[in-house]
Motif scaffolding. Sequence first.
Motif, PDB file in Angstrom:
ATOM      1  N   ALA A  14       0.486  -5.804 -14.952  1.00 38.74           N
ATOM      2  CA  ALA A  14      -0.014  -6.999 -15.641  1.00 38.74           C
ATOM      3  C   ALA A  14       0.510  -8.274 -14.973  1.00 38.74           C
ATOM      4  N   SER A  15       1.789  -8.275 -14.633  1.00 37.67           N
ATOM      5  CA  SER A  15       2.378  -9.443 -13.963  1.00 37.67           C
ATOM      6  C   SER A  15       1.740  -9.655 -12.588  1.00 37.67           C
ATOM      7  N   TYR A  16       1.583  -8.573 -11.843  1.00 38.87           N
ATOM      8  CA  TYR A  16       0.959  -8.647 -10.519  1.00 38.87           C
ATOM      9  C   TYR A  16      -0.465  -9.193 -10.629  1.00 38.87           C
ATOM     10  N   GLU A  17      -1.236  -8.658 -11.557  1.00 41.24           N
ATOM     11  CA  GLU A  17      -2.626  -9.098 -11.716  1.00 41.24           C
ATOM     12  C   GLU A  17      -2.709 -10.551 -12.171  1.00 41.24           C
ATOM     13  N   LYS A  18      -1.748 -10.986 -12.974  1.00 36.19           N
ATOM     14  CA  LYS A  18      -1.721 -12.382 -13.419  1.00 36.19           C
ATOM     15  C   LYS A  18      -1.534 -13.315 -12.212  1.00 36.19           C
ATOM     16  N   TRP A  19      -0.597 -12.955 -11.310  1.00 37.16           N
ATOM     17  CA  TRP A  19      -0.353 -13.783 -10.134  1.00 37.16           C
ATOM     18  C   TRP A  19      -1.515 -13.722  -9.149  1.00 37.16           C
ATOM     19  N   VAL A  20      -2.123 -12.572  -9.006  1.00 39.27           N
ATOM     20  CA  VAL A  20      -3.298 -12.460  -8.140  1.00 39.27           C
ATOM     21  C   VAL A  20      -4.403 -13.371  -8.666  1.00 39.27           C
ATOM     22  N   GLU A  53       0.817  -1.219   0.000  1.00 39.16           N
ATOM     23  CA  GLU A  53       0.000   0.000   0.000  1.00 39.16           C
ATOM     24  C   GLU A  53       0.851   1.269   0.000  1.00 39.16           C
ATOM     25  N   SER A  54       2.163   1.123   0.058  1.00 37.15           N
ATOM     26  CA  SER A  54       3.041   2.298   0.123  1.00 37.15           C
ATOM     27  C   SER A  54       3.041   3.059  -1.202  1.00 37.15           C
ATOM     28  N   ALA A  55       3.463   4.297  -1.135  1.00 44.56           N
ATOM     29  CA  ALA A  55       3.537   5.129  -2.341  1.00 44.56           C
ATOM     30  C   ALA A  55       4.509   4.527  -3.354  1.00 44.56           C
ATOM     31  N   TRP A  56       5.641   3.987  -2.868  1.00 48.70           N
ATOM     32  CA  TRP A  56       6.630   3.382  -3.761  1.00 48.70           C
ATOM     33  C   TRP A  56       6.029   2.195  -4.512  1.00 48.70           C
ATOM     34  N   ALA A  57       5.333   1.308  -3.778  1.00 47.17           N
ATOM     35  CA  ALA A  57       4.734   0.132  -4.409  1.00 47.17           C
ATOM     36  C   ALA A  57       3.637   0.537  -5.386  1.00 47.17           C
ATOM     37  N   GLN A  58       2.844   1.512  -5.023  1.00 45.63           N
ATOM     38  CA  GLN A  58       1.785   1.967  -5.915  1.00 45.63           C
ATOM     39  C   GLN A  58       2.361   2.579  -7.193  1.00 45.63           C
ATOM     40  N   LYS A  59       3.492   3.262  -7.058  1.00 44.12           N
ATOM     41  CA  LYS A  59       4.156   3.827  -8.239  1.00 44.12           C
ATOM     42  C   LYS A  59       4.629   2.704  -9.156  1.00 44.12           C
ATOM     43  N   LYS A  60       5.228   1.661  -8.556  1.00 39.82           N
ATOM     44  CA  LYS A  60       5.685   0.508  -9.350  1.00 39.82           C
ATOM     45  C   LYS A  60       4.507  -0.168 -10.039  1.00 39.82           C
ATOM     46  N   LEU A  61       3.393  -0.338  -9.302  1.00 41.14           N
ATOM     47  CA  LEU A  61       2.218  -1.004  -9.864  1.00 41.14           C
ATOM     48  C   LEU A  61       1.530  -0.167 -10.936  1.00 41.14           C
ATOM     49  N   SER A  62       1.861   1.096 -11.031  1.00 41.59           N
ATOM     50  CA  SER A  62       1.267   1.925 -12.077  1.00 41.59           C
ATOM     51  C   SER A  62       1.920   1.657 -13.437  1.00 41.59           C
ATOM     52  N   GLN A  63       3.065   0.984 -13.430  1.00 46.57           N
ATOM     53  CA  GLN A  63       3.724   0.622 -14.681  1.00 46.57           C
ATOM     54  C   GLN A  63       2.971  -0.553 -15.309  1.00 46.57           C
ATOM     55  N   PRO A  64       2.576  -0.447 -16.564  1.00 45.05           N
ATOM     56  CA  PRO A  64       1.726  -1.469 -17.183  1.00 45.05           C
ATOM     57  C   PRO A  64       2.280  -2.899 -17.113  1.00 45.05           C
ATOM     58  N   LYS A  65       3.572  -3.059 -17.340  1.00 47.70           N
ATOM     59  CA  LYS A  65       4.163  -4.397 -17.344  1.00 47.70           C
ATOM     60  C   LYS A  65       4.130  -5.007 -15.932  1.00 47.70           C
ATOM     61  N   VAL A  66       4.489  -4.220 -14.926  1.00 48.97           N
ATOM     62  CA  VAL A  66       4.481  -4.685 -13.536  1.00 48.97           C
ATOM     63  C   VAL A  66       3.059  -4.984 -13.100  1.00 48.97           C
TER      64      VAL A  66
END
Length: 153
Positions: free
Chosen positions: A81-87, A66-79
């Motif tokens: 997409a990978s995160y959502e695939k694993w979820v 939930e941190s700002a850093w993680a949210q910034k990373k998750l805003s990148q389309p490739k990251v």
Amino acid sequence: MILWLTTFAFSIASALLPFLPIEVYILGAGATEAGTAAAISLGIAAGAGATIGKIIWYELARRGAESAWAQKKLSQPKVKASYEKWVARMHGRPWYAAGIMFVAASAGVPPLLAMAAVGGLLKMPMWVFVPTVFLGRSLRFSLLFLGVDFALH
């Protein structure tokens, strides 16, 4: 009892700090105790301690998502997409998640430290994470203690 408590404490430290390998500790501690019951008991102590340490990594990753850093990373389309695939793979499939975590806990491939963090990021249910890690680690460490006992006694 002192060796059991020391094993438990060292395994917590080892689970938190990867430069403290529990396997090296097991070689030394296993040489001081003889017998199947002692080996299994020490393996369970090490498994319990390792589980506590990995719960801490799990929680750090879960809360860090939930941190700002993680949210910034998750805003990148490739990251993202990978995160959502694993979820999607893990969600509603506790046996799949448990299988991967058990292999990481018992065989060490993929590394359990990384998998504990992934489990936290993906919000793997704690009721799946804890027993899976405890059983896998206890089995791994009991077998290592039994191997040392067999080799030396």
